[in-house]
Design a protein around this motif. Structure first.
Motif, PDB file in Angstrom:
ATOM      1  N   TYR A   1     -11.194  -0.915  -0.573  1.00 21.72           N
ATOM      2  CA  TYR A   1     -11.992  -1.469  -1.668  1.00 21.72           C
ATOM      3  C   TYR A   1     -12.658  -0.351  -2.447  1.00 21.72           C
ATOM      4  O   TYR A   1     -12.699   0.808  -2.019  1.00 21.72           O
ATOM      5  CB  TYR A   1     -13.087  -2.391  -1.115  1.00 21.72           C
ATOM      6  CG  TYR A   1     -14.240  -1.612  -0.515  1.00 21.72           C
ATOM      7  CD1 TYR A   1     -15.428  -1.408  -1.229  1.00 21.72           C
ATOM      8  CD2 TYR A   1     -14.137  -1.036   0.756  1.00 21.72           C
ATOM      9  CE1 TYR A   1     -16.468  -0.666  -0.690  1.00 21.72           C
ATOM     10  CE2 TYR A   1     -15.174  -0.307   1.301  1.00 21.72           C
ATOM     11  CZ  TYR A   1     -16.333  -0.115   0.573  1.00 21.72           C
ATOM     12  OH  TYR A   1     -17.370   0.626   1.105  1.00 21.72           O
ATOM     13  N   GLU A   2     -13.194  -0.708  -3.594  1.00 26.19           N
ATOM     14  CA  GLU A   2     -14.149   0.134  -4.307  1.00 26.19           C
ATOM     15  C   GLU A   2     -15.048  -0.775  -5.121  1.00 26.19           C
ATOM     16  O   GLU A   2     -14.726  -1.939  -5.367  1.00 26.19           O
ATOM     17  CB  GLU A   2     -13.446   1.157  -5.196  1.00 26.19           C
ATOM     18  CG  GLU A   2     -12.626   0.570  -6.326  1.00 26.19           C
ATOM     19  CD  GLU A   2     -11.989   1.646  -7.182  1.00 26.19           C
ATOM     20  OE1 GLU A   2     -12.746   2.422  -7.802  1.00 26.19           O
ATOM     21  OE2 GLU A   2     -10.751   1.719  -7.232  1.00 26.19           O
TER      22      GLU A   2
ATOM     23  N   ARG B   1      -8.642  -3.595  -2.747  1.00 27.16           N
ATOM     24  CA  ARG B   1      -7.429  -2.797  -2.631  1.00 27.16           C
ATOM     25  C   ARG B   1      -6.513  -3.451  -1.587  1.00 27.16           C
ATOM     26  O   ARG B   1      -6.893  -4.422  -0.941  1.00 27.16           O
ATOM     27  CB  ARG B   1      -7.783  -1.356  -2.256  1.00 27.16           C
ATOM     28  CG  ARG B   1      -8.584  -0.611  -3.337  1.00 27.16           C
ATOM     29  CD  ARG B   1      -7.891  -0.642  -4.663  1.00 27.16           C
ATOM     30  NE  ARG B   1      -8.591   0.100  -5.715  1.00 27.16           N
ATOM     31  CZ  ARG B   1      -8.383  -0.061  -6.994  1.00 27.16           C
ATOM     32  NH1 ARG B   1      -7.487  -0.955  -7.401  1.00 27.16           N
ATOM     33  NH2 ARG B   1      -9.047   0.640  -7.891  1.00 27.16           N
TER      34      ARG B   1
ATOM     35  N   LEU C   1       0.869  -1.175   0.000  1.00 27.27           N
ATOM     36  CA  LEU C   1       0.000   0.000   0.000  1.00 27.27           C
ATOM     37  C   LEU C   1       0.905   1.224   0.000  1.00 27.27           C
ATOM     38  O   LEU C   1       1.546   1.529   1.011  1.00 27.27           O
ATOM     39  CB  LEU C   1      -0.904   0.007   1.235  1.00 27.27           C
ATOM     40  CG  LEU C   1      -1.750   1.280   1.430  1.00 27.27           C
ATOM     41  CD1 LEU C   1      -2.696   1.501   0.255  1.00 27.27           C
ATOM     42  CD2 LEU C   1      -2.527   1.222   2.739  1.00 27.27           C
TER      43      LEU C   1
ATOM     44  N   SER D   1     -10.120   4.085  -0.439  1.00 27.94           N
ATOM     45  CA  SER D   1      -9.123   3.829  -1.488  1.00 27.94           C
ATOM     46  C   SER D   1      -8.149   2.733  -1.089  1.00 27.94           C
ATOM     47  O   SER D   1      -7.622   2.023  -1.938  1.00 27.94           O
ATOM     48  CB  SER D   1      -8.335   5.109  -1.788  1.00 27.94           C
ATOM     49  OG  SER D   1      -9.199   6.145  -2.202  1.00 27.94           O
TER      50      SER D   1
END
Length: 301
Positions: free
Chosen positions: A80-81, A118, A67, A77
């Protein structure tokens, strides 16, 4: 690959992955693995904080999930999205079919089929070979609200998606956080981690590192390169070169078939070790020769 069972084993495994470290760093890595605690590494840019996560993942045979932090990074962000494009296609398909059950359609749209994972969510999932190494890189670039979110995520090793509920890691990931200390990270986050300051290496250690990462360099060139860079770090410059720059510079010199340093070679290749024009200008002309002479005097003594 079996887990490490001692500090010496940590040093050996990391060395096999091309990362040369001292016993103090190997000790805190061993404790982080043994106790299941996140490891917080602070230090100047380019001293090897990110590389240790890569080497650890390689030596343990685990997946590395990174990350990369930046200003404005938020929990959504990082976790997840939703795949809005795929959701819109599904909605239009349902409308074209007619008579769609809105409740069933909503349940389908907000299912894991439409979820884009993510890094933080990926790290909570089971991975082949065991729990992954989660690298949260340059945490100091984010702001305090994101730090507060990490407190919960790293305490319980779970993240919450409103539409799906909490997702708990079946096996906590191996977490490494790094900071270049452009700002102070809150004590509450540090308390949840084991801490280590990664400093510039000693002359002997940097020679070891260069031998591991640029083995083609001769002993003479390696010693001159390390001595010059270490002398340069004592100068009043905006950005002192890290170990990464030492390695890059040695590789540039090898590409130019340089056998030993000279003021002319140094001036021509300064862009490999210095990244600010003001710093480069300070080393033009006689300054490069002065530093090289002083580095060679140190080597002679």
């Amino acid at each position: 690959m079996s887990e490490v069972t001692s500090i010496d084993a940590v040093q050996a495994r990391l060395g096999e992955a091309g990362y040369v470290c001292g016993r103090s760093l190997a000790t805190v890595v061993f404790l982080a693995l043994r106790l299941g605690r996140p490891l917080f590494l602070e230090g100047e840019a380019g001293v090897g904080k990110t590389e240790i996560a890569k080497a650890l993942a390689q030596s343990l045979g685990r997946r590395l999930i990174r990350l990369q932090c930046y200003e404005g990074l938020d929990a959504a962000s990082a976790v997840y999205e939703w795949n809005f494009a795929a959701q819109m296609v599904a909605i239009r398909t349902a409308e074209a079919a007619g008579g769609a059950d809105r409740q069933a359609l909503r349940a389908e749209l907000f299912s894991e089929d439409y979820l884009i994972e993510r890094p933080l969510l990926e790290a909570m999932r089971p991975q082949p070979g065991g729990a992954p190494v989660l690298l949260i890189d340059e945490l100091d670039r984010t702001d305090e609200p994101f730090e507060a979110f990490l407190l919960e995520a790293l305490s319980d090793f779970q993240v919450t998606i409103p539409e799906l509920g909490p997702i708990v890691a079946p096996e906590p990931p191996i977490v490494i956080l790094t900071s270049n200390r452009t700002r102070e990270v809150h004590d509450a986050l540090k308390r949840r981690c084991l801490y280590h300051w990664v400093d510039y290496p000693t002359f002997a250690r940097e020679i070891e590192i260069l031998a591991a990462r640029a083995p083609e360099a001769s002993e003479t060139l390696s010693r001159e390169v390390v001595a010059f860079v270490q002398r340069l770090r004592t100068e009043d410059i905006f950005k002192r070169p890290g170990v990464a720059e030492t390695i890059d510079w040695a590789k540039c010199l090898l590409a130019l078939d340089v056998m030993d340093l000279s003021p002319e070679v140094i001036s021509d290749t300064l862009g490999a070790i210095l990244k600010y024009q003001d710093d480069i200008q300070k080393l033009q002309g006689s300054e490069a020769k002065r530093l090289l002479d002083e580095a060679r005097q140190r080597l002679a003594s």
